[in-house]
Design an enzyme around this catalytic site. Sequence first.
Site, PDB file in Angstrom:
ATOM      1  N   ALA A  59      36.389  46.473  49.954  1.00 51.54           N
ATOM      2  CA  ALA A  59      36.151  47.857  50.339  1.00 51.54           C
ATOM      3  C   ALA A  59      34.651  48.064  50.549  1.00 51.54           C
ATOM      4  O   ALA A  59      33.829  47.263  50.105  1.00 51.54           O
ATOM      5  CB  ALA A  59      36.667  48.803  49.263  1.00 51.54           C
ATOM      6  N   GLY A  78      39.930  44.912  47.979  1.00 56.13           N
ATOM      7  CA  GLY A  78      40.860  45.684  48.800  1.00 56.13           C
ATOM      8  C   GLY A  78      41.494  44.872  49.906  1.00 56.13           C
ATOM      9  O   GLY A  78      42.592  45.188  50.376  1.00 56.13           O
ATOM     10  N   GLU A 119      44.371  43.151  48.293  1.00 57.94           N
ATOM     11  CA  GLU A 119      45.365  44.197  48.028  1.00 57.94           C
ATOM     12  C   GLU A 119      46.104  44.574  49.309  1.00 57.94           C
ATOM     13  O   GLU A 119      47.317  44.824  49.297  1.00 57.94           O
ATOM     14  CB  GLU A 119      44.677  45.409  47.407  1.00 57.94           C
ATOM     15  CG  GLU A 119      44.194  45.144  45.988  1.00 57.94           C
ATOM     16  CD  GLU A 119      43.440  46.317  45.394  1.00 57.94           C
ATOM     17  OE1 GLU A 119      43.929  46.888  44.403  1.00 57.94           O
ATOM     18  OE2 GLU A 119      42.354  46.670  45.926  1.00 57.94           O
ATOM     19  N   GLU A 126      36.813  42.900  41.331  1.00 58.22           N
ATOM     20  CA  GLU A 126      36.372  44.246  40.963  1.00 58.22           C
ATOM     21  C   GLU A 126      35.685  44.336  39.604  1.00 58.22           C
ATOM     22  O   GLU A 126      34.783  45.167  39.411  1.00 58.22           O
ATOM     23  CB  GLU A 126      37.569  45.216  41.000  1.00 58.22           C
ATOM     24  CG  GLU A 126      38.011  45.631  42.387  1.00 58.22           C
ATOM     25  CD  GLU A 126      38.997  44.662  43.017  1.00 58.22           C
ATOM     26  OE1 GLU A 126      39.578  44.989  44.052  1.00 58.22           O
ATOM     27  OE2 GLU A 126      39.173  43.534  42.469  1.00 58.22           O
TER      28      GLU A 126
END
Length: 259
Positions: free
Chosen positions: A66, A112, A115, A135
């Site tokens: 992200a 992300g 994910e 993360e």
Amino acid sequence: MAYQNLISEIKENILYITINREKALNALNKDTLTELADVIAFANKTEQVRGVILTGAGEKAFVAGADIKEFSGYNGEQGEDLAKRGQDLVFNAIENSSKPFIAAINGFALGGGLELAMACHMRIASDNAKLGLPEVTLGLIPGYGGTQRLTQLVGKGKAIEMITTATMVTASDAEKIGLVNDVVPQADLISKAEEILNVIKQRAPLAISAAIKSVIAAVNNGDGYLTEIKEFGKCFETADFKEGVTAFVEKRKANFTGK
């Protein structure tokens, strides 16, 4: 469909979505997530689309994570809203889609990005791909379903190891632990995804949707058996069921119409 951060086109009933931020390693910023939400909604409501291939531009990254700069100053409430909106509009929308989504992982799939790939129904990785959820190195945890979907795919122990160590795995190791379906040379990545969808396109569309819904219910809703029973019954009301049975008896290829 014209987007600023995506390239999308339909060819032979397959929707190709490319996250087109190569210089930023295809990182997910707000605008990209908004465009993804729009194109996912389009795929779900468009009969012409029978399957989706999702990939990243270039040869280095599927999605490298992200866009951290956008949320670096958030408080707890803003962070929770960020996760909820992303999950509802993009990640869960992919997983709950009635159309099969294949992630073609063409390089780094981190945070992300992993994910996003895990939200897809299948994952094909190029042999240079590396996957991970880093993360905790930022003082965060995965917020777009990563703790849940990684656990579903690789099991509790391996998921905790990958998340708490923030260690990347290679494509070959990802295949061994069930994180990806197949590993191929990068040049063959899209054609492998097409190969799978071209087989799926020969099957009954409503049955495909029912099967996906039932499988997802097995891991998310706790009522997988009940969902399967209901979806099984619905299939008997379709023209495709009648065509499939007739074609079987007549020893010919079925001509499914999705009705």
